[in-house]
Design a protein around this motif. Sequence first.
Motif, PDB file in Angstrom:
ATOM      1  N   GLN A  13     -10.068  -8.708  36.665  1.00 51.15           N
ATOM      2  CA  GLN A  13      -9.759  -8.844  38.075  1.00 51.15           C
ATOM      3  C   GLN A  13      -9.289 -10.253  38.383  1.00 51.15           C
ATOM      4  OE1 GLN A  13     -13.312  -7.599  40.229  1.00 51.15           O
ATOM      5  NE2 GLN A  13     -12.499  -5.515  40.413  1.00 51.15           N
ATOM      6  N   ALA A  14      -8.531 -10.375  39.444  1.00 55.80           N
ATOM      7  CA  ALA A  14      -8.074 -11.693  39.883  1.00 55.80           C
ATOM      8  C   ALA A  14      -9.279 -12.610  40.086  1.00 55.80           C
ATOM      9  CB  ALA A  14      -7.281 -11.568  41.171  1.00 55.80           C
ATOM     10  N   LYS A  87      -4.609 -14.859  37.929  1.00 55.86           N
ATOM     11  CA  LYS A  87      -3.878 -14.305  39.057  1.00 55.86           C
ATOM     12  C   LYS A  87      -3.083 -13.092  38.596  1.00 55.86           C
ATOM     13  CE  LYS A  87      -3.118 -19.044  40.698  1.00 55.86           C
ATOM     14  NZ  LYS A  87      -2.090 -20.042  41.069  1.00 55.86           N
ATOM     15  N   PRO A  88      -2.750 -12.189  39.500  1.00 54.13           N
ATOM     16  CA  PRO A  88      -1.927 -11.032  39.102  1.00 54.13           C
ATOM     17  C   PRO A  88      -0.610 -11.458  38.428  1.00 54.13           C
ATOM     18  CG  PRO A  88      -2.885 -10.638  41.245  1.00 54.13           C
ATOM     19  CD  PRO A  88      -3.228 -12.059  40.883  1.00 54.13           C
ATOM     20  N   SER A 122      -5.326  -7.078  41.228  1.00 57.78           N
ATOM     21  CA  SER A 122      -5.571  -7.781  42.500  1.00 57.78           C
ATOM     22  C   SER A 122      -6.713  -7.150  43.269  1.00 57.78           C
ATOM     23  CB  SER A 122      -4.301  -7.753  43.351  1.00 57.78           C
ATOM     24  OG  SER A 122      -3.899  -6.425  43.576  1.00 57.78           O
TER      25      SER A 122
END
Length: 122
Positions: A13-14, A87-88, A122
Amino acid sequence: QVQLVESGGGLVQAGGSLRLSCAASGRTFGGYVMGWFRQAPGKEREFVAAISWSGGGTLYADSAKGRFTISRDNTQNTVHLQMNSLKPEDTAAYYCAAGNNWTRLTKAPNYWGRGTQVTVSS
């Protein structure tokens, strides 16, 4: 000849972290500048980070500064990329590479691994 095998990719996950590893086999691993590149779908492969043969010098892309840390262990023939605050837009296939010198590593590495996928949701 140097063979490079990456591992450690996955789904995160972010804001999370991943640690990529690159295991090298072959002769004179310690003599090479080592680095990481990445390639997102539809985009060109881009430089992420590099480390000198001794480990005393490092170089980072602006996108990696402050979040990623490259390291190497010449006794284990391994290179690592610790990635924090993911980050994505960090989603990509990550490739380990070896070069005779800094210029060669950043422009046209002598050797490539096959890559490991990193996906940041995200």
